[in-house]
Design a protein around this motif. Structure first.
Motif, PDB file in Angstrom:
ATOM      1  N   THR A 244      30.540  30.727  36.816  1.00 13.41           N
ATOM      2  CA  THR A 244      29.830  31.941  36.658  1.00 13.41           C
ATOM      3  C   THR A 244      30.636  33.392  37.224  1.00 13.41           C
ATOM      4  OG1 THR A 244      28.123  32.088  38.457  1.00 13.41           O
ATOM      5  CG2 THR A 244      27.441  31.017  36.822  1.00 13.41           C
ATOM      6  N   GLY A 245      31.436  33.595  38.204  1.00 16.55           N
ATOM      7  CA  GLY A 245      32.118  34.541  38.410  1.00 16.55           C
ATOM      8  C   GLY A 245      31.035  35.220  39.244  1.00 16.55           C
ATOM      9  N   ILE A 246      29.458  34.606  40.226  1.00 14.98           N
ATOM     10  CA  ILE A 246      28.496  35.349  40.367  1.00 14.98           C
ATOM     11  C   ILE A 246      28.707  34.310  42.006  1.00 14.98           C
ATOM     12  CG2 ILE A 246      26.618  35.098  41.022  1.00 14.98           C
ATOM     13  CD1 ILE A 246      25.892  34.969  37.767  1.00 14.98           C
ATOM     14  N   ARG A 247      28.406  35.280  42.684  1.00 18.06           N
ATOM     15  CA  ARG A 247      28.392  35.057  44.912  1.00 18.06           C
ATOM     16  C   ARG A 247      27.004  36.122  45.063  1.00 18.06           C
ATOM     17  NH1 ARG A 247      33.211  38.198  43.391  1.00 18.06           N
ATOM     18  NH2 ARG A 247      32.986  39.968  46.057  1.00 18.06           N
ATOM     19  N   GLY A 248      27.077  35.705  46.142  1.00 22.44           N
ATOM     20  CA  GLY A 248      25.515  36.372  46.839  1.00 22.44           C
ATOM     21  C   GLY A 248      25.453  35.771  48.345  1.00 22.44           C
ATOM     22  N   PHE A 249      24.676  36.276  49.037  1.00 23.32           N
ATOM     23  CA  PHE A 249      24.471  36.432  50.106  1.00 23.32           C
ATOM     24  C   PHE A 249      22.757  36.280  50.390  1.00 23.32           C
ATOM     25  CE2 PHE A 249      25.722  40.690  51.370  1.00 23.32           C
ATOM     26  CZ  PHE A 249      24.322  41.033  51.954  1.00 23.32           C
ATOM     27  N   LEU A 250      21.765  35.893  50.785  1.00 20.62           N
ATOM     28  CA  LEU A 250      20.774  36.612  51.676  1.00 20.62           C
ATOM     29  C   LEU A 250      20.595  36.096  53.090  1.00 20.62           C
ATOM     30  CD1 LEU A 250      18.291  34.304  49.466  1.00 20.62           C
ATOM     31  CD2 LEU A 250      18.604  36.991  49.297  1.00 20.62           C
ATOM     32  N   SER A 251      20.073  36.856  53.654  1.00 24.75           N
ATOM     33  CA  SER A 251      19.869  36.843  54.907  1.00 24.75           C
ATOM     34  C   SER A 251      18.475  37.279  55.653  1.00 24.75           C
ATOM     35  CB  SER A 251      20.921  38.002  55.999  1.00 24.75           C
ATOM     36  OG  SER A 251      20.255  39.075  55.648  1.00 24.75           O
ATOM     37  N   LYS A 277      29.086  39.691  40.723  1.00 23.55           N
ATOM     38  CA  LYS A 277      29.818  39.239  39.373  1.00 23.55           C
ATOM     39  C   LYS A 277      30.584  40.388  39.314  1.00 23.55           C
ATOM     40  CE  LYS A 277      30.019  37.609  34.483  1.00 23.55           C
ATOM     41  NZ  LYS A 277      30.532  36.051  35.188  1.00 23.55           N
ATOM     42  N   GLU A 278      31.937  39.694  39.327  1.00 24.70           N
ATOM     43  CA  GLU A 278      32.927  40.792  38.403  1.00 24.70           C
ATOM     44  C   GLU A 278      33.447  39.552  37.838  1.00 24.70           C
ATOM     45  OE1 GLU A 278      34.143  42.473  43.026  1.00 24.70           O
ATOM     46  OE2 GLU A 278      34.808  40.306  43.373  1.00 24.70           O
ATOM     47  N   TRP A 279      34.489  41.099  36.357  1.00 26.44           N
ATOM     48  CA  TRP A 279      34.818  40.266  35.686  1.00 26.44           C
ATOM     49  C   TRP A 279      36.475  41.071  35.316  1.00 26.44           C
ATOM     50  CZ3 TRP A 279      30.500  41.964  35.390  1.00 26.44           C
ATOM     51  CH2 TRP A 279      30.424  43.206  34.396  1.00 26.44           C
ATOM     52  N   GLY A 280      37.241  40.872  33.864  1.00 27.24           N
ATOM     53  CA  GLY A 280      38.002  41.580  34.172  1.00 27.24           C
ATOM     54  C   GLY A 280      38.942  42.274  34.727  1.00 27.24           C
ATOM     55  N   GLU A 281      39.218  43.470  34.660  1.00 26.57           N
ATOM     56  CA  GLU A 281      39.971  44.526  35.147  1.00 26.57           C
ATOM     57  C   GLU A 281      39.550  45.955  35.939  1.00 26.57           C
ATOM     58  OE1 GLU A 281      43.723  47.139  36.428  1.00 26.57           O
ATOM     59  OE2 GLU A 281      44.000  45.173  34.422  1.00 26.57           O
ATOM     60  N   GLY A 282      38.592  46.359  37.190  1.00 27.00           N
ATOM     61  CA  GLY A 282      37.458  46.751  37.311  1.00 27.00           C
ATOM     62  C   GLY A 282      36.118  47.044  36.973  1.00 27.00           C
ATOM     63  N   ASN A 283      35.348  45.540  36.701  1.00 27.95           N
ATOM     64  CA  ASN A 283      34.189  45.755  35.615  1.00 27.95           C
ATOM     65  C   ASN A 283      33.596  44.992  36.713  1.00 27.95           C
ATOM     66  OD1 ASN A 283      35.237  46.737  33.660  1.00 27.95           O
ATOM     67  ND2 ASN A 283      35.797  45.164  33.062  1.00 27.95           N
ATOM     68  N   LYS A 284      32.159  44.682  37.502  1.00 33.06           N
ATOM     69  CA  LYS A 284      31.584  45.045  38.312  1.00 33.06           C
ATOM     70  C   LYS A 284      29.800  45.165  38.717  1.00 33.06           C
ATOM     71  CE  LYS A 284      30.991  44.550  43.628  1.00 33.06           C
ATOM     72  NZ  LYS A 284      31.546  44.991  45.190  1.00 33.06           N
ATOM     73  N   GLY A 341      18.059  47.637  44.058  1.00 36.38           N
ATOM     74  CA  GLY A 341      18.954  48.014  43.001  1.00 36.38           C
ATOM     75  C   GLY A 341      19.889  47.340  42.092  1.00 36.38           C
ATOM     76  N   ALA A 342      21.000  47.521  41.155  1.00 41.38           N
ATOM     77  CA  ALA A 342      21.760  47.136  40.718  1.00 41.38           C
ATOM     78  C   ALA A 342      22.625  47.739  40.182  1.00 41.38           C
ATOM     79  CB  ALA A 342      20.758  46.928  39.304  1.00 41.38           C
ATOM     80  N   PRO A 343      23.934  48.342  41.209  1.00 42.29           N
ATOM     81  CA  PRO A 343      24.487  49.167  40.250  1.00 42.29           C
ATOM     82  C   PRO A 343      25.818  48.651  39.289  1.00 42.29           C
ATOM     83  CG  PRO A 343      24.492  49.196  42.730  1.00 42.29           C
ATOM     84  CD  PRO A 343      24.304  48.065  42.424  1.00 42.29           C
ATOM     85  N   VAL A 344      26.387  49.849  38.172  1.00 37.13           N
ATOM     86  CA  VAL A 344      27.545  48.164  37.294  1.00 37.13           C
ATOM     87  C   VAL A 344      28.715  49.838  37.562  1.00 37.13           C
ATOM     88  CG1 VAL A 344      27.944  47.688  34.822  1.00 37.13           C
ATOM     89  CG2 VAL A 344      25.848  47.298  36.188  1.00 37.13           C
ATOM     90  N   ASN A 345      29.804  48.673  37.614  1.00 39.29           N
ATOM     91  CA  ASN A 345      30.571  49.441  37.198  1.00 39.29           C
ATOM     92  C   ASN A 345      31.244  49.053  36.027  1.00 39.29           C
ATOM     93  OD1 ASN A 345      30.282  51.209  39.859  1.00 39.29           O
ATOM     94  ND2 ASN A 345      31.374  49.852  41.159  1.00 39.29           N
ATOM     95  N   LEU A 346      31.308  49.753  35.513  1.00 38.30           N
ATOM     96  CA  LEU A 346      32.357  49.220  33.445  1.00 38.30           C
ATOM     97  C   LEU A 346      33.646  49.708  33.432  1.00 38.30           C
ATOM     98  CD1 LEU A 346      29.200  49.025  31.690  1.00 38.30           C
ATOM     99  CD2 LEU A 346      30.239  46.963  32.828  1.00 38.30           C
ATOM    100  N   SER A 347      34.858  49.147  33.098  1.00 36.14           N
ATOM    101  CA  SER A 347      36.540  50.294  32.951  1.00 36.14           C
ATOM    102  C   SER A 347      36.147  49.806  31.374  1.00 36.14           C
ATOM    103  CB  SER A 347      37.107  48.960  33.516  1.00 36.14           C
ATOM    104  OG  SER A 347      38.693  49.505  33.200  1.00 36.14           O
ATOM    105  N   LEU A 348      36.072  50.879  30.148  1.00 32.81           N
ATOM    106  CA  LEU A 348      35.590  50.601  29.314  1.00 32.81           C
ATOM    107  C   LEU A 348      37.046  50.694  28.533  1.00 32.81           C
ATOM    108  CD1 LEU A 348      32.927  53.218  29.077  1.00 32.81           C
ATOM    109  CD2 LEU A 348      32.391  50.294  29.567  1.00 32.81           C
ATOM    110  N   GLY A 349      38.258  50.749  28.993  1.00 29.93           N
ATOM    111  CA  GLY A 349      39.851  50.799  28.526  1.00 29.93           C
ATOM    112  C   GLY A 349      39.769  52.260  28.081  1.00 29.93           C
ATOM    113  N   HIS A 350      41.286  52.573  27.357  1.00 32.65           N
ATOM    114  CA  HIS A 350      41.521  54.218  27.444  1.00 32.65           C
ATOM    115  C   HIS A 350      41.629  55.578  28.632  1.00 32.65           C
ATOM    116  CE1 HIS A 350      42.639  52.335  23.837  1.00 32.65           C
ATOM    117  NE2 HIS A 350      41.390  51.838  23.537  1.00 32.65           N
TER     118      HIS A 350
END
Length: 807
Positions: A244-251, A277-284, A341-350
């Motif tokens: 899935t590309g997903i990983r996590g932790f709980l403490s 979850k990370e995918w592609g180049e620079g997407n998280k 919180g749900a930070p999202v970083n997307l590399s859209l190209g160009h």
């Protein structure tokens, strides 16, 4: 003079570069020669030069900053790599403003009970006013940076504004446990233009959570120490979940400890979680959760005369006396929080990138204190309350009660930045929206015959004769914040020259109601501030950088009490009048700085700030309950210099030194009643002239230890400079040992932390300010009576023994 300055700078740069090259060669030779003694295979660590946390929202000018690759032979369960200069106190920076930080190399070696505000005490310009040696009481502690207190410092947790939007106290224990903090960065003086903050005239404190591991495993810590401390912590990492590309932790952690002075036991339960979850180049994409449930008791803040007479024994009573309000159990407080919180970083190209962070925080709790009430002579607002109901036993025409300040806070928002990089230019635009809802009624509840409290939330509250709840205030506030920003960064001469200019318009609207007889029912405020920023940096060599910047920032009053009327419950007399359109604090700052990176790392900065309507927070008491008030301190000027020097690990040693000189003055005579005190030209409150921190760490992969010393010079507690606290020093020591892996235990270790060595208690900071401690004649000849400030009492000696292992 200019030629001499350039010559000195060039000489210093050349000498440091030569020293760095020579020492680096010596270190490489030593490591090669002793490679057989390494405790584990070498680890390669990439340290982001400009922003070690890698948070979603950060300075746009540093996107293309270089990485410093460091090889280290240290491997540990706690995340220590022994790669950060100064023992984890000086990660490399390249952004064109003063910025300092701490990494796992330092954080992991502090007491697990400490909090982020306490841990940054060694950084330049920081004054930490601790109230207990374990760092567990973050409801009663002080922090200032360049003379600006903690409500003027923006606090971000994974890009989420984590301080309640009106009171603005950081409550840093509400965020991550120490084992989960990857790094903390302090930007002195100004916030990033993309940060979702409107109060950060004193700088920005940003905390980053560790990313989950790609492998299944965990960490456990057990700590025991002074004041009956017991703490347990456990964390589980899922590792990569299938494909899935997903990983996590709980403490989860649990802590109990006695108050270091007086009586009472504190406790804290805490949960952290992060899924990525990370995918592609620079997407998280990330999901973050932190839940905090602490309970503690207020410690009594003495005046100077009370401190001289009683010292650390000036405490609330450990036994209840009928008719008294001085019982420690009446000082209980709780601040329960949930952060999502749900930070999202997307590399859209160009060259397009989109960063967005939606968030939600809920906080509920109470701040309580003791008082006495008259059963038939009390007031509800400005009206007689009649014969009170639910009073219990009454004697001598009065009875003891608990004053309850109950609150519920909801704050949510969305911060979004869209950036476009084309050639040497990066253009970014963004928008931040925040909604905040706060309800805060005060209630009273009668005590049982032995001082028992039926409900700390006021479930069986005292009522007036007509059945209304007896209350001193019943406040509801809604705040909405809209902020638009644009920023452009241009790089030239092979990225040696960086030019940045940005503009931010922040609009804040507050609507407040006070539902008490006689009080003004509705109040509010709308304000907007233009906030331009400019910065220039130039790399003289790959290891040397100079920069200059000009910034602006603003802040509304950090107190809900500024907007409402209050009446005495015992007399019905108005004790505070609401302020109409209180003026916002506005700051203009300039900095010029120099950095050198290498084996020896140096950072120098000169700064100048001008403030109008300086908002200064202080603590007062309403029916025995501590409340935050905001004082308009008029204009203020602050100028100074700071320096930071740290050594990369050399023969396992990493020294660190930071220092600041500050000259801050009040520019105006402040109004008191119908007159003015002669405060113009006086040294500003909470602004020590000199602060110094010295550290030395050692880590050979197995044996490790560190020593840290802090010095803070005299601080004034009144605007007339007629009372102050003396300078003080603190000394902390830690040492431990890492063992080899054993069966399922990975890098088990034992660690001992010793805090406040040689101290049995001292005045560490100002809790409640005063315009003047002694009677003085005002500008118009009126005699203005003095009032005594109150102070934080720094903790005595404490020790914490910890056992930690990965698995």
């Amino acid at each position: 003079m200019r030629k001499h300055g350039r010559l000195i700078l060039l000489t210093l740069s050349t000498w440091l570069s030569v020293q760095s090259a020579g020492a680096a060669a010596a270190v490489h030779h030593a490591r090669t020669r002793h490679s057989s003694k390494a405790v584990s295979p070498p680890v390669t660590t990439a340290v982001q030069a400009s922003h070690p946390m890698g948070a979603a929202h950060h300075d746009l000018e540093s996107h293309a900053a270089e990485s410093v690759v460091v090889h280290t032979n240290v491997s540990s369960a706690t995340g220590v790599t022994n790669s950060t200069p100064g023992g984890g106190l000086m990660p490399p920076q390249t952004v064109a403003k003063s910025r300092s930080g701490i990494t796992r190399d330092f954080i992991a070696k502090q007491s697990p009970t400490s909090n982020p505000v306490a841990m940054i005490a060694n950084l330049p310009g920081v004054v930490y006013s601790g109230n207990d040696p374990l760092g567990t009481n973050d409801d009663q502690q002080g922090l200032s940076v360049r003379g600006l207190d903690q409500t003027e410092i923006g606090y971000l947790y994974e890009g989420i504004p984590s301080a309640a939007p009106v009171y603005l106290l950081p409550y840093t224990s509400s965020t991550a446990d120490n084992e989960n903090i990857q790094s903390i960065t302090l930007t002195q003086g100004s916030p990033d233009i993309t940060s979702p903050l409107y109060n950060a005239v004193g700088g920005e404190l940003s905390e980053s959570l560790r990313d989950p591991s790609h492998k299944f495993g965990g960490l456990a810590n057990f700590s025991y120490g002074s004041f009956s401390l017991k703490r347990e912590f456990i964390r589980m990492d899922t590792g990569d979940i299938g494909h899935t590309g997903i990983r996590g932790f709980l403490s989860f952690s649990a802590r109990t400890a006695d108050e270091w002075r007086g009586v009472g036991q504190t406790r804290r339960y805490h949960v952290d979680g992060k899924f990525v979850k990370e995918w592609g180049e620079g997407n998280k994409a990330s999901f973050i959760i932190s839940y905090n449930d602490p309970l503690q008791y207020y410690l009594r803040a003495p005046t100077k005369s009370q401190w001289s007479r009683y010292g650390v024994n000036y405490n609330y009573a450990d036994k209840f006396t009928k008719g008294s309000s001085n019982y420690y159990k009446l000082q209980e407080n709780l601040h329960r929080t949930l952060i999502l919180g749900a930070p999202v970083n997307l590399s859209l190209g160009h060259g397009l990138k989109l960063n967005t962070t939606p968030y939600f925080t809920y906080a509920t709790g109470y701040d309580n204190g003791g008082t006495t009430l008259s059963p038939d002579g009390s007031y509800y607002g400005n009206q007689p309350a009649g014969t009170l109901q639910n009073t219990g036993a009454v004697g001598n025409n009065s009875f003891s009660a608990i004053s309850i300040d109950r609150y519920d806070l909801y704050y949510s928002g969305l911060n979004t930045t869209l950036s476009w990089q084309k050639g040497n230019n990066t253009l970014a635009v963004g928008y931040w929206y925040s909604y905040f809802d706060q309800s805060e009624p005060s209630l009273y509840e009668a005590l049982g015959p032995d001082g028992q409290v039926s409900s700390m939330y006021g479930q069986w509250a005292i009522k007036t004769q007509d059945g209304s709840l007896l209350s001193q205030y019943n406040i509801h506030l809604i705040q909405q914040t809209n902020s638009l920003f644009i920023n452009d960064t241009y790089k030239a001469f092979n990225d040696r020259l960086t030019l940045t200019a940005g503009f931010k318009e922040t609009m804040v609207t507050r609507q407040v109601t006070q539902n008490i007889p006689g009080a003004n029912y509705q109040n509010g405020q709308s304000d907007a501030a233009p906030l331009p920023q400019v910065a220039i940096s130039y790399k003289i060599t790959p290891h040397d950088q100079i920069y200059v910047n000009g910034t602006t920032s603003f802040r509304l009053p950090a107190s809900i009490m500024s907007y409402v009327d209050r009446y005495s419950v015992s007399t019905g007399v108005q004790t505070r009048s609401h302020t109409v359109n209180p003026k916002s604090e506005y700051a203009i700052g300039e900095e010029i700085g120099y950095r050198h990176t290498g084996l020896v790392n140096v950072s120098l900065a000169l700064f100048n700030y001008n403030f109008t309507n300086r908002q200064i927070n202080t603590t007062t008491y309403a029916s025995g309950t501590p409340v935050t008030e905001s004082i308009n301190g008029g204009g203020q000027t602050a100028r100074g210099a700071q320096i930071e020097v740290g050594l990369r690990p050399w023969h396992h040693f990493s020294p660190y030194v930071s220092a600041q000189y500050l000259h801050a003055t009040t520019d105006n005579n402040l109004q008191v009643g119908n007159d003015y005190i002669r405060s113009a030209g006086k040294i500003a409150v909470k602004s020590p002239k000199v602060t110094v921190a010295v550290g030395l760490s050692y880590d050979d992969g197995s044996l490790f230890g560190a020593f840290n010393m802090n010095y803070v010079s005299k601080q004034y507690s009144t605007f007339m400079d007629d009372e102050s606290i003396p300078s003080f020093e603190t000394f902390n020591l830690n040492f431990g040992y890492r063992f080899h892996n054993y069966m399922y235990l990975k890098h088990p270790q034992i660690q001992l932390n010793l805090m406040n060595i040689g101290n049995s208690g001292f005045l560490s900071g100002v809790s409640g300010l005063s315009t003047n401690a002694k009677a003085t004649k005002g500008v118009y000849g009126t005699t203005i009576a003095g009032s005594a400030p109150t102070y934080f009492v720094g903790g005595g000696f404490a020790g914490v023994l910890s056992f930690t292992t990965g698995f």
